[in-house]
Design an enzyme around this catalytic site. Structure first.
Site, PDB file in Angstrom:
ATOM      1  N   LYS B  81     -10.644  -5.228   1.794  1.00 43.13           N
ATOM      2  CA  LYS B  81     -10.019  -5.329   2.873  1.00 43.13           C
ATOM      3  C   LYS B  81     -10.672  -4.986   4.219  1.00 43.13           C
ATOM      4  CE  LYS B  81      -5.326  -3.274   4.661  1.00 43.13           C
ATOM      5  NZ  LYS B  81      -4.423  -2.167   4.444  1.00 43.13           N
ATOM      6  N   SER B 156       0.377  -3.900   4.906  1.00 40.71           N
ATOM      7  CA  SER B 156      -0.563  -4.470   5.596  1.00 40.71           C
ATOM      8  C   SER B 156      -1.623  -5.290   4.812  1.00 40.71           C
ATOM      9  CB  SER B 156      -1.378  -3.601   6.619  1.00 40.71           C
ATOM     10  OG  SER B 156      -2.179  -2.647   5.986  1.00 40.71           O
ATOM     11  N   SER B 180       1.132  -0.044   2.151  1.00 43.21           N
ATOM     12  CA  SER B 180       0.314  -1.178   2.356  1.00 43.21           C
ATOM     13  C   SER B 180      -0.448  -1.976   1.230  1.00 43.21           C
ATOM     14  CB  SER B 180      -0.629  -1.063   3.398  1.00 43.21           C
ATOM     15  OG  SER B 180       0.028  -0.919   4.766  1.00 43.21           O
TER      16      SER B 180
END
Lengths: 99, 511
Positions: B81, B156, B180
């Site tokens: 990420k 997210s 997330s």
């Protein structure tokens, strides 16, 4: 009930050092009003006898061994800087005219 | 063999590598080819790093040929990420304010991934600074759900979940501040784990809310998540909030769960995380999964956590407050964007305000202003102070619940994946996506999401398991048991029912 006016958003944006456009100020005032009204619910159960928690799993006296480690080189530290000069960060004037 | 490599679990791939049936270069190239074929449609990646990934793969292959002792996951590629800093590889956290920034150091979890010999395929898309539940707040465009490209992949960490769900990586790293990792897993039919707070080092994560943030695995199987958690977890002297004790045996717990036996395990259904607001199809899938657990010998009971109803409100005070402080470092002085004011003197203060006005997106501005308000004089006690008290009450709810049961369960998210754009103009509706995942972050306890099936709309549903702090092993045992029993009833993993993506015609029907 309006809790956050447009002027209040402008004051907060100043504190947070974020330039906002007129349109952003107007929109944020409306949105924050709704959000603050919703999150104010925390006051329903937050009575005086309840202690506050700041950290999920508190640890105390966290130390590492007192051994020097290799820091970033000056070159590395400056590698992402918008501006650099003579091995230093180059920044705008710190003080305003009136200072 | 080449075409179906991307469909295999990381555990399977590790076995093939160890047996010499495939090389890491072949494996890495297969995933790079898959990315080239489908990422135009999915947009899971912000940056792909073929040269670095293949270089790592070549080194691992050479070491294997030379007979070196290797980590079990050596040679298995991974996506990271974009909120996790990677030396020499762009890191933006989904924000324009960090466009083009190349960090001079690695996060601890990246150091550990590299030490294990795992090629890094690239950096995945996310909501800006991890603020969001749909990845629509990325400054670099939406990621699309592999199950339906018109729908959100969650957030997210929608990029990591979509990358794994679309077979563009066997493993990925996510971060979970309020859901997330788990909510994107739920809406993409993948597996995600938020470890106990402090189980995985936060050193090198671009902080959103420091008392809530935790990195963890994003995978397609529970065993793979355990394998990855063991790579990245454990004490790190560079993170003062890192737990000093060793991880519990996670892979062993997953393998135990794979026997499908949960005799004597006490499972509590959280009363407050059901009912109104949860789609009927989500509830039906959840209930069916409970029956499976019951059939495996688990004792199911209902447990009330009365203060969970206030968790969302507390979270949306604590998170913006911490974020407003953490994001103060983006001042246009030392890294990232610098924007000069259009007129007037270019003082540091005015440059900072102009930079942040231009560099931050709508949601980031909204939360920083909200946090500034909650922390400002005259409001602190009423908002931030009260939210911290709610945090205590939620911790007490968890403590009382875990005296009665071993794990708590709920649907991971109240709905299946919604359409892109559907909730973008309604922040409160967007925040409600995390209603079931937030309590774990406030209390620091670990949580896992594993697919429980499809809803009546044909989209995946996530089943959440929560355990006491430091008992992450329980997640893996219960999650793996549910996964293996459900897959046995379906005859195949859930993701095999996802539609083929454009460009995947060359993949055939192999899986």
């Amino acid at each position: 009930m309006s809790t956050i006016s447009r002027d209040e958003v402008a004051r907060l944006a100043g504190l947070a050092r974020i330039d906002l456009t007129d349109a952003e100020l107007t929109r944020l005032a409306g949105e924050l009003d709704v959000i603050v009204e919703s999150v104010a619910r925390v006051q329903e159960v937050a009575t005086d006898d309840v202690p506050a928690t700041s950290h999920p799993i508190p640890l105390t006296n966290v130390f590492r061994a007192d051994v020097a480690e290799e820091p970033l080189t000056v070159e590395q530290a400056l590698s992402g800087a918008p501006d650099a000069e003579d091995g230093r960060f180059s920044v705008p004037q710190i003080l305003g005219e009136e200072a | 063999m080449g075409d179906d490599l991307t469909r295999r679990s990381a555990a399977d791939l590790a076995g093939l590598l160890a047996a010499g049936e495939v090389t890491s270069v072949e494996l890495t190239q297969a995933h790079l080819d898959r990315i080239a074929a489908v990422d135009g449609a999915v947009h899971a990646y912000l940056h792909v790093s073929p040269d670095e990934a293949l270089a790592t793969a070549r080194v691992v292959d050479a070491r294997r040929t030379a007979g070196d002792e290797l980590h079990p996951l050596a040679g298995v590629p991974i996506a990271v990420k974009d909120v996790v800093v990677t030396e020499g590889m762009p890191t933006t956290a989904g924000s324009k304010i960090l466009e083009g920034w190349v960090p001079p150091y690695d996060a601890t979890l990246v150091t550990r991934i590299k030490a294990a010999g795992m090629p890094i395929l690239g950096k995945t898309n996310m909501d800006e600074f991890a603020m969001g539940s749909s990845t629509e707040h990325s400054a670099y465009g939406n990621t699309h759900n592999p199950w339906d490209l018109d729908r959100i992949p969650g957030g997210s960490g929608g990029g990591s979940a979509a990358a794994v769900g679309a077979f563009e990586a066997p493993l990925a790293i996510g971060t979970d501040t309020g859901g997330s990792i788990r909510q994107p897993a739920a809406v993409t039919g993948t597996v995600g784990v938020k470890p106990t707070y402090g189980s995985v080092s936060r050193y090198g994560l671009i902080a959103l809310a420091s008392s809530l943030d935790q990195a963890g695995p994003v995978t397609r199987t529970v065993l793979d998540a355990a394998l990855l958690h063991e790579v990245i977890g454990g004490h790190d002297p560079r993170d003062a909030t890192s737990l000093p004790e060793a991880l519990p045996p996670l892979v062993a717990a997953a393998r135990q769960g794979l026997t499908g036996d949960l005799s004597g395990v006490r499972v509590g259904v959280v009363t407050e995380l059901s009912g109104d607001g949860y789609q009927p199809g989500v509830r039906a899938s959840f209930e069916a999964a409970l029956d499976v657990l019951r059939g495996a010998g688990a004792q199911i009971s209902e447990v009330s956590c009365p203060h969970f109803g206030h968790a969302l409100a507390a979270y949306y005070l604590i998170l913006p407050s911490e974020a407003s402080s953490n994001l103060a470092k983006f001042d246009g002085m030392r890294y990232g964007l610098r924007v000069l004011p259009q007129d007037g003197p270019a003082t540091a203060e005015r440059v900072m305000a102009a930079t942040r006005g231009a560099g931050f997106g709508d949601e980031v501005k909204r939360r920083i202003i909200l946090g500034t308000y909650a922390l400002s004089a005259g409001y602190y006690d009423a908002y931030y102070g009260s939210a911290q008290k709610v945090r205590t009450l939620i911790q007490r709810d968890f403590a009382a619940a875990f005296e009665q049961v071993d794990v708590l369960v709920s649907p991971t998210a109240p709905t299946t994946a919604f359409k892109l754009g559907e909730k973008l103009d309604d922040p409160l509706a967007m925040y409600l996506n995390d209603v079931a995942t937030i309590p774990a972050n406030l209390a620091g306890v670990p949580g896992l999401s594993v697919p429980s099936g499809l809803s009546d709309d044909g989209l995946p549903v996530g089943f959440q398991v929560l355990a006491p702090a430091r008992a992450d092993d329980r997640l893996y045992r219960v999650g793996a048991a549910l996964e293996t029993l459900l897959e046995a009833s379906w005859g195949a993993p859930l993701l095999s029912r996802a539609p083929e993506l454009s460009g995947s015609t060359t993949e055939g029907s192999a899986r």
